[in-house]
Design a protein around this motif. Sequence first.
Motif, PDB file in Angstrom:
ATOM      1  N   GLY A 208       0.677   2.809  -6.576  1.00 15.33           N
ATOM      2  CA  GLY A 208       1.437   2.017  -6.795  1.00 15.33           C
ATOM      3  C   GLY A 208       2.253   1.103  -7.692  1.00 15.33           C
ATOM      4  N   PHE A 209       2.272   0.216  -7.699  1.00 19.41           N
ATOM      5  CA  PHE A 209       2.827  -0.164  -9.351  1.00 19.41           C
ATOM      6  C   PHE A 209       1.501  -1.735  -9.974  1.00 19.41           C
ATOM      7  CE2 PHE A 209       6.911  -0.794  -6.627  1.00 19.41           C
ATOM      8  CZ  PHE A 209       7.235  -0.673  -6.856  1.00 19.41           C
ATOM      9  N   SER A 210       1.731  -0.565 -11.328  1.00 19.98           N
ATOM     10  CA  SER A 210       1.034  -1.796 -12.150  1.00 19.98           C
ATOM     11  C   SER A 210       2.011  -2.086 -12.932  1.00 19.98           C
ATOM     12  CB  SER A 210       0.021  -0.730 -13.196  1.00 19.98           C
ATOM     13  OG  SER A 210       0.970   0.677 -13.825  1.00 19.98           O
ATOM     14  N   ALA A 211       3.234  -2.350 -13.301  1.00 21.64           N
ATOM     15  CA  ALA A 211       4.561  -2.313 -13.912  1.00 21.64           C
ATOM     16  C   ALA A 211       5.119  -4.141 -14.101  1.00 21.64           C
ATOM     17  CB  ALA A 211       5.776  -1.168 -14.647  1.00 21.64           C
ATOM     18  N   PRO A 218      -2.737  -3.675 -10.632  1.00 17.97           N
ATOM     19  CA  PRO A 218      -1.938  -3.362  -9.968  1.00 17.97           C
ATOM     20  C   PRO A 218      -2.181  -2.894  -8.800  1.00 17.97           C
ATOM     21  CG  PRO A 218      -4.290  -2.159 -11.016  1.00 17.97           C
ATOM     22  CD  PRO A 218      -3.633  -3.061 -12.066  1.00 17.97           C
ATOM     23  N   THR A 219      -1.156  -2.626  -7.831  1.00 14.37           N
ATOM     24  CA  THR A 219      -1.409  -2.756  -6.029  1.00 14.37           C
ATOM     25  C   THR A 219      -1.723  -1.014  -5.746  1.00 14.37           C
ATOM     26  OG1 THR A 219       1.628  -2.161  -6.634  1.00 14.37           O
ATOM     27  CG2 THR A 219       0.711  -4.273  -6.829  1.00 14.37           C
ATOM     28  N   GLU A 220      -2.286  -1.342  -4.221  1.00 21.52           N
ATOM     29  CA  GLU A 220      -2.666  -0.183  -3.978  1.00 21.52           C
ATOM     30  C   GLU A 220      -1.776   0.211  -3.156  1.00 21.52           C
ATOM     31  OE1 GLU A 220      -6.888  -1.629  -2.782  1.00 21.52           O
ATOM     32  OE2 GLU A 220      -5.842  -1.414  -1.052  1.00 21.52           O
ATOM     33  N   SER A 221      -0.529  -0.208  -3.178  1.00 22.40           N
ATOM     34  CA  SER A 221       0.632   0.930  -2.557  1.00 22.40           C
ATOM     35  C   SER A 221       2.066   0.049  -3.509  1.00 22.40           C
ATOM     36  CB  SER A 221       0.809   1.216  -1.240  1.00 22.40           C
ATOM     37  OG  SER A 221       1.245   1.339  -0.950  1.00 22.40           O
ATOM     38  N   ALA A 222       3.214   1.342  -2.946  1.00 21.03           N
ATOM     39  CA  ALA A 222       4.496   0.664  -3.338  1.00 21.03           C
ATOM     40  C   ALA A 222       4.983  -0.360  -2.470  1.00 21.03           C
ATOM     41  CB  ALA A 222       5.125   1.893  -4.408  1.00 21.03           C
ATOM     42  N   GLU A 233      -1.754  -9.594  -2.038  1.00 21.92           N
ATOM     43  CA  GLU A 233      -0.495  -8.720  -2.005  1.00 21.92           C
ATOM     44  C   GLU A 233      -0.570  -7.312  -2.211  1.00 21.92           C
ATOM     45  OE1 GLU A 233       3.668  -9.987  -4.306  1.00 21.92           O
ATOM     46  OE2 GLU A 233       2.311 -10.523  -4.964  1.00 21.92           O
ATOM     47  N   LEU A 234      -1.421  -7.367  -3.145  1.00 21.80           N
ATOM     48  CA  LEU A 234      -2.532  -6.304  -4.179  1.00 21.80           C
ATOM     49  C   LEU A 234      -3.232  -4.973  -3.605  1.00 21.80           C
ATOM     50  CD1 LEU A 234      -4.388  -7.419  -7.651  1.00 21.80           C
ATOM     51  CD2 LEU A 234      -1.718  -7.410  -6.818  1.00 21.80           C
ATOM     52  N   LYS A 235      -3.444  -5.466  -1.793  1.00 21.51           N
ATOM     53  CA  LYS A 235      -4.144  -4.753  -1.262  1.00 21.51           C
ATOM     54  C   LYS A 235      -3.181  -3.592   0.441  1.00 21.51           C
ATOM     55  CE  LYS A 235      -8.286  -5.904  -3.172  1.00 21.51           C
ATOM     56  NZ  LYS A 235      -8.802  -4.508  -4.143  1.00 21.51           N
ATOM     57  N   ALA A 236      -3.072  -2.776   0.617  1.00 25.02           N
ATOM     58  CA  ALA A 236      -2.913  -2.345   1.387  1.00 25.02           C
ATOM     59  C   ALA A 236      -3.472  -2.337   2.931  1.00 25.02           C
ATOM     60  CB  ALA A 236      -2.677  -0.851   1.056  1.00 25.02           C
ATOM     61  N   VAL A 249      14.176  -0.815  14.269  1.00 28.10           N
ATOM     62  CA  VAL A 249      13.182  -0.989  12.808  1.00 28.10           C
ATOM     63  C   VAL A 249      12.489  -0.560  13.520  1.00 28.10           C
ATOM     64  CG1 VAL A 249      12.954  -2.965  11.074  1.00 28.10           C
ATOM     65  CG2 VAL A 249      15.147  -2.021  11.010  1.00 28.10           C
ATOM     66  N   SER A 250      11.151  -0.336  12.902  1.00 29.87           N
ATOM     67  CA  SER A 250       9.810  -0.284  13.622  1.00 29.87           C
ATOM     68  C   SER A 250       8.596  -0.954  12.581  1.00 29.87           C
ATOM     69  CB  SER A 250       8.625   0.628  13.963  1.00 29.87           C
ATOM     70  OG  SER A 250       9.741   1.157  15.224  1.00 29.87           O
ATOM     71  N   ILE A 251       7.475  -2.146  12.591  1.00 26.11           N
ATOM     72  CA  ILE A 251       6.810  -2.635  12.321  1.00 26.11           C
ATOM     73  C   ILE A 251       5.076  -1.794  12.199  1.00 26.11           C
ATOM     74  CG2 ILE A 251       5.829  -3.950  13.953  1.00 26.11           C
ATOM     75  CD1 ILE A 251       5.003  -5.491  11.286  1.00 26.11           C
ATOM     76  N   TYR A 252       4.803  -1.513  11.409  1.00 29.45           N
ATOM     77  CA  TYR A 252       3.002  -0.745  10.945  1.00 29.45           C
ATOM     78  C   TYR A 252       2.601  -0.880  10.359  1.00 29.45           C
ATOM     79  CZ  TYR A 252       5.902   3.588  12.991  1.00 29.45           C
ATOM     80  OH  TYR A 252       6.893   4.243  14.191  1.00 29.45           O
ATOM     81  N   ASP A 253       1.503  -0.523  10.931  1.00 29.89           N
ATOM     82  CA  ASP A 253      -0.020  -1.407   9.654  1.00 29.89           C
ATOM     83  C   ASP A 253      -0.334   0.195   9.221  1.00 29.89           C
ATOM     84  OD1 ASP A 253      -1.277   0.303  11.317  1.00 29.89           O
ATOM     85  OD2 ASP A 253      -2.148  -1.505  11.960  1.00 29.89           O
ATOM     86  N   ASP A 254      -0.864   0.240   7.923  1.00 27.74           N
ATOM     87  CA  ASP A 254      -1.259   1.429   7.141  1.00 27.74           C
ATOM     88  C   ASP A 254      -1.989   2.322   8.077  1.00 27.74           C
ATOM     89  OD1 ASP A 254      -3.952  -0.217   6.679  1.00 27.74           O
ATOM     90  OD2 ASP A 254      -4.178   1.581   5.921  1.00 27.74           O
TER      91      ASP A 254
END
Length: 279
Positions: A208-211, A218-222, A233-236, A249-254
Amino acid sequence: MFTLHKKSAFTLIELLVVISIIALLIGILLPALGAARKTAMTVQCASRMRQLTLATVTYATDNKGRFPLNAQNSNENQQYYWYQYKTLGAYLPAAETTANTSTDPNASIGGTVLVCPSDIDEAGRSYTINGFSSSGYQLVRDGSPWAGANASDDVGTFFTDAPRNSSSILLYGELHSVWGPAGDNRLYWSGNYYGTFGSLYNRFIKHGFSAGRFSGNPTESAIDWSRHGGEDELKADGKANFSFVDGHVSIYDDEGVVNHGDETSTLDVLWSDLDPKLQ
């Protein structure tokens, strides 16, 4: 002789009943309208990502099948990133820039098809390219753009516009718009590439990002999983659009791309042809 007719009118009770019915209908319809609006934004996001993907594939076709370098030569102060006007600017409609392209050859493009309507209001660029598509990978793998990582052939390799699994190898994803504000337009931008040398699971979830605007939070994922159906917004959680080398293009959940139990990839979405060997 004239006969006077008494005019009929709504009673107070009838008026209140009508108002109650209207309020009830509004209460029923508003959530449906909100859901329809979110669906429309998701579809528009996918459409913009497809435009960007086709532009990038066209660029590769004009450059011997290779996608942009995503690298820089610090000695010569030369930058070669996919989001620069000199790279994809000519392939995109009405590209906006952060600088005057006539005076700055490294000017970045943003806006128009590079912004997901479900991203934050201040976003200037919402999508980022798969780092393993970078045609400069094998040339600079001991340095930029891989942050000094000592890469070896068993962690991934760059691919051309005609890989064996073109319908499964991702090209663009929805990343958090982290960096900014930039210049006078006060916009936030996604980074130049994504995909780490860690496990396949980490590439989708843990890295994730912490900057930037997430400094200290921090986020859980980039990947920004929250744009389509997520609540934080911070969670995956939620869903994200991904585009592929074949242009779709396709859409997915985690859970569509990883198995949380053993922290592996489902291999439905590949970073490169080597993914099955890295599992």
